[in-house]
Design an enzyme around this catalytic site. Sequence first.
Site, short mmCIF file in Angstrom:
data_model
loop_
_atom_site.label_atom_id
_atom_site.label_comp_id
_atom_site.label_asym_id
_atom_site.label_seq_id
_atom_site.Cartn_x
_atom_site.Cartn_y
_atom_site.Cartn_z
N HIS A 63 0.83 -1.20 0.00
CA HIS A 63 0.00 0.00 0.00
C HIS A 63 0.87 1.25 0.00
O HIS A 63 1.99 1.25 0.52
CB HIS A 63 -0.90 0.02 1.24
CG HIS A 63 -1.77 -1.20 1.37
ND1 HIS A 63 -1.33 -2.34 2.01
CD2 HIS A 63 -3.03 -1.45 0.94
CE1 HIS A 63 -2.30 -3.25 1.97
NE2 HIS A 63 -3.33 -2.75 1.32
N HIS A 101 -2.88 3.89 10.03
CA HIS A 101 -1.73 3.21 9.43
C HIS A 101 -1.66 3.45 7.93
O HIS A 101 -0.66 3.10 7.30
CB HIS A 101 -1.73 1.71 9.76
CG HIS A 101 -2.76 0.89 9.04
ND1 HIS A 101 -2.68 -0.49 8.98
CD2 HIS A 101 -3.88 1.22 8.37
CE1 HIS A 101 -3.71 -0.97 8.30
NE2 HIS A 101 -4.45 0.04 7.93
N ASP A 135 6.94 -3.68 5.45
CA ASP A 135 5.62 -4.16 5.82
C ASP A 135 5.50 -5.63 5.42
O ASP A 135 5.94 -6.02 4.34
CB ASP A 135 4.55 -3.32 5.10
CG ASP A 135 3.14 -3.55 5.60
OD1 ASP A 135 2.72 -4.72 5.70
OD2 ASP A 135 2.43 -2.56 5.85
N ASP A 176 3.07 -7.12 4.28
CA ASP A 176 2.32 -7.33 3.03
C ASP A 176 3.11 -6.95 1.79
O ASP A 176 2.60 -7.06 0.67
CB ASP A 176 0.95 -6.65 3.06
CG ASP A 176 1.01 -5.13 3.09
OD1 ASP A 176 2.02 -4.54 2.67
OD2 ASP A 176 0.01 -4.52 3.52
N GLU A 196 3.36 -4.57 10.79
CA GLU A 196 2.10 -5.23 10.41
C GLU A 196 2.11 -6.74 10.63
O GLU A 196 1.24 -7.43 10.12
CB GLU A 196 1.71 -4.90 8.96
CG GLU A 196 1.38 -3.43 8.71
CD GLU A 196 0.05 -2.98 9.32
OE1 GLU A 196 -0.73 -3.85 9.76
OE2 GLU A 196 -0.20 -1.76 9.35
#
Length: 307
Positions: free
Chosen positions: A127, A142, A227, A229, A272
């Site tokens: 993101h 976040h 992160d 992700d 995360e």
Amino acid sequence: MSKTILIGAPVDSGQRRPGCLMGPAAFRVAGLTQAISDLGHLVQDWGDLPIPEVDPVAHPNPAVHSLAETLYWTDALADKVDDALSEDGFPIILGGDHSLALGSVAGAAAYADRHGRPLYLIWLDAHSDFHTPMTTTSGNLHGTPLAYIAGRDGFDAFPPFPAPLPPDHICMFGIRSVDPAEHAAMLQHDIAINDMRTLDERGIIAPLREFLDRVRADGGMLHVSLDVDFLDPLIAPAVGTTVPGGTTFREAHLVMELLHESDLVTSLDLVELNPFLDDRGMTARLMVDLVGSLMGKKVFDRPTRSK
């Protein structure tokens, strides 16, 4: 990187899915300290920052939640990261959700500005996190740190960011989930987005080395914000914001190895990780292994498991 300083940040207020506050403990259980010390680095663990009890703070955007907690973490982490760098340490911030970067990068920026050095940032994330508290519709803070770091308006409740980073000091890497409002704002700020299509077309090495060459030529400090992700959820399931199509095991290690070889990285976020969503610790162990690559572990140092 002779002295590594671990700073636990059990931040769970930047989003609504509980569990990230267990991240610092999971990193420690997965052997982070041992992995770093085995590579010849001194490790100091400063423990976890305390989880605050704070009075609520109102915000003009009714969607925003946990603002008071986020303001606490921003101030506390900015101070701790600045302190760690001031002790000639390499701070690793153990998260906690990505709102912790509001503080960790602010601390690195304050230190860099005080010492007359430019700060650069690699954002390893699915993101863009380029909303402001005024534009977010989810209210999850976040999703705002990169906007704060880049000096966007809308952060009146926060302390002014020390020396906001110019667009060419920011490298978004592995992006694959961007809201239309965030995309429009990034174009206004002329921030380069190395999304997964870019990495598919050009590969990992070329865009990363181009950015690292800029950091080196400018004598810059480099903060890395990793992160979970950023990784494909098939190999790293322990995150509340899974997005298919992330980096593979080998691609992620290659990024870390190139960062190590650059000798430019001065601070690191690990964010995360939600251990409640993990499969027998596989994500925590992978993140620890990636830190090993960043700290100098080589491919031939990894024994093959017996069959």
